[in-house]
Design an enzyme around this catalytic site. Structure first.
Site, PDB file in Angstrom:
ATOM      1  N   SER A 123      67.577  22.844  61.629  1.00  0.00           N
ATOM      2  CA  SER A 123      68.958  22.405  61.385  1.00  0.00           C
ATOM      3  C   SER A 123      69.421  22.859  60.011  1.00  0.00           C
ATOM      4  CB  SER A 123      69.047  20.878  61.431  1.00  0.00           C
ATOM      5  OG  SER A 123      68.612  20.396  62.667  1.00  0.00           O
TER       6      SER A 123
HETATM    7  N1  SAH Z   1      62.987  19.105  62.585  1.00  0.00           N
HETATM    8  C1  SAH Z   1      62.746  20.457  62.975  1.00  0.00           C
HETATM    9  C2  SAH Z   1      63.823  20.976  63.896  1.00  0.00           C
HETATM   10  C3  SAH Z   1      63.238  21.376  65.192  1.00  0.00           C
HETATM   11  S1  SAH Z   1      64.353  21.807  66.472  1.00  0.00           S
HETATM   12  C4  SAH Z   1      62.534  21.357  61.771  1.00  0.00           C
HETATM   13  O1  SAH Z   1      62.689  20.917  60.626  1.00  0.00           O
HETATM   14  O2  SAH Z   1      62.173  22.528  61.977  1.00  0.00           O
HETATM   15  C5  SAH Z   1      63.976  20.572  67.664  1.00  0.00           C
HETATM   16  C6  SAH Z   1      62.601  20.566  68.209  1.00  0.00           C
HETATM   17  O3  SAH Z   1      62.504  19.513  69.160  1.00  0.00           O
HETATM   18  C7  SAH Z   1      62.196  21.826  68.963  1.00  0.00           C
HETATM   19  O4  SAH Z   1      61.086  22.397  68.350  1.00  0.00           O
HETATM   20  C8  SAH Z   1      61.872  21.349  70.367  1.00  0.00           C
HETATM   21  O5  SAH Z   1      60.788  22.016  70.969  1.00  0.00           O
HETATM   22  C9  SAH Z   1      61.543  19.889  70.102  1.00  0.00           C
HETATM   23  N2  SAH Z   1      61.607  18.998  71.261  1.00  0.00           N
HETATM   24  C10 SAH Z   1      62.501  18.949  72.281  1.00  0.00           C
HETATM   25  N3  SAH Z   1      62.178  17.974  73.155  1.00  0.00           N
HETATM   26  C11 SAH Z   1      61.049  17.366  72.672  1.00  0.00           C
HETATM   27  C12 SAH Z   1      60.207  16.312  73.124  1.00  0.00           C
HETATM   28  N4  SAH Z   1      60.448  15.643  74.255  1.00  0.00           N
HETATM   29  N5  SAH Z   1      59.138  15.974  72.375  1.00  0.00           N
HETATM   30  C13 SAH Z   1      58.860  16.631  71.220  1.00  0.00           C
HETATM   31  N6  SAH Z   1      59.600  17.638  70.748  1.00  0.00           N
HETATM   32  C14 SAH Z   1      60.685  18.020  71.457  1.00  0.00           C
END
Ligand code: SAH
Length: 278
Positions: A123
């Site tokens: 993000s």
């Molecule tokens: N906070 C992260 C942003 C990641 S984007 C950072 O700083 O990089 C959102 C993430 O949520 C993705 O990697 C995606 O694979 C994950 N995601 C989606 N559904 C999920 C679930 N049910 N359990 C765990 N992770 C999930």
């Protein structure tokens, strides 16, 4: 999968305060004043875990002193309306360029979301700061959150920022490739209070419950019941969620002795919350 937050989510907009009571399907934020955390007399916290001493080489384009670039990012965040000095200090500490591909490192301190592989994104700083500020709302500068659950570790950046704001961070990722990438990214930082988990975050992580705070970086059609169950009384959850209009918005849920309070705030655009692992 389009994975950037929409420009309308940017700070500088009039932001609604919390708590406000809204029907569960409300999609229109109300504008009023946000509660500010103490700013006067701020001294940066002696951070428990240092993020210096990483072994990856500094990518070209970031410059010799990434601290300067980061300070500029923090100044911009403050101008955009981020008031929580603890959040600003934490964002000033974590080397965001270490969490993205070398080719993107020169964009790491710009207010933009960036791809982190497997169709997912990190993000933009403003959205990370906004969500962390909401999570900490009402907390003083020197006050840490207790145990925090993060759903969607991605590259591990937000988990690293959270490590400066919480006593323990449990961060869960459903894509093995990203779980491992985050492990690599965080290896040299040695944040002893960050626990990376591989699994379906829709189930939460019962072993670490109850959580003082839960934050999701992926948005579904509803808040999974496990998250509410695993939230401590007095705890807060911040997550993107699809609203009645079909748009995604930030949702803030407080679990109180009287029950659940939910507020729907500004529009955002996060990657989808998916069940199962991959
Ligand atoms: N906070 C992260 C942003 C990641 S984007 C950072 O700083 O990089 C959102 C993430 O949520 C993705 O990697 C995606 O694979 C994950 N995601 C989606 N559904 C999920 C679930 N049910 N359990 C765990 N992770 C999930």
């Amino acid at each position: 999968m389009k994975a950037t937050e929409r420009p309308e989510a940017a700070a500088g907009d009039k932001r609604p305060s919390f708590p406000v009571r809204l029907p569960a399907n409300a999609g229109v934020p109300s504008a009023s004043k946000r509660s500010a955390n103490a700013v006067n007399g701020f001294k940066p916290l002696p951070l428990k875990h240092s993020v210096v001493g990483l072994q990856k080489p500094m990518p070209a384009g970031v410059g010799l002193d990434s601290q300067t670039v980061r300070s500029r990012m923090v100044e911009k965040l403050a101008k955009q309306g981020v008031q929580d000095t603890a959040v600003l200090a934490a964002m000033g500490q974590v080397e965001r360029h270490r969490f993205v591909d070398t080719a993107l490192a020169n964009q790491a301190y710009e207010d933009t979301s960036l791809p982190i592989g497997l169709g997912q994104t990190i993000s933009k700083p403003n959205v990370v700061a906004r969500m962390l500020e909401l999570l900490r709302e009402g907390k003083g500068m020197g006050e840490r959150l207790g145990r925090v659950l993060e759903i969607g570790t991605g590259c591990g950046y937000q988990a690293a920022v959270l490590s400066h704001l919480a006593s323990e961070v449990y961060s869960i990722e459903r894509l093995r490739g990203l779980h491992e990438k985050a492990r690599d990214n965080l290896r040299h930082v040695r944040l002893a209070n960050v626990h990376l988990l591989f699994g379906d975050g829709m189930q939460g992580f019962a072993k670490g419950a109850p959580y003082a705070a839960i934050i999701a970086a992926a948005g579904g059609e509803a808040i999974p019941p496990a998250w509410i169950e695993q939230l401590a009384v007095g705890g807060r959850l911040v997550a993107p969620m699809q609203t009645a209009t079909g748009q995604q918005a930030l949702v803030v849920i407080d679990k109180t002795v009287e029950g659940i309070r939910q507020a729907v705030l500004e529009a955002v655009h996060f990657v989808p919350l998916k069940s199962g692992t991959n």
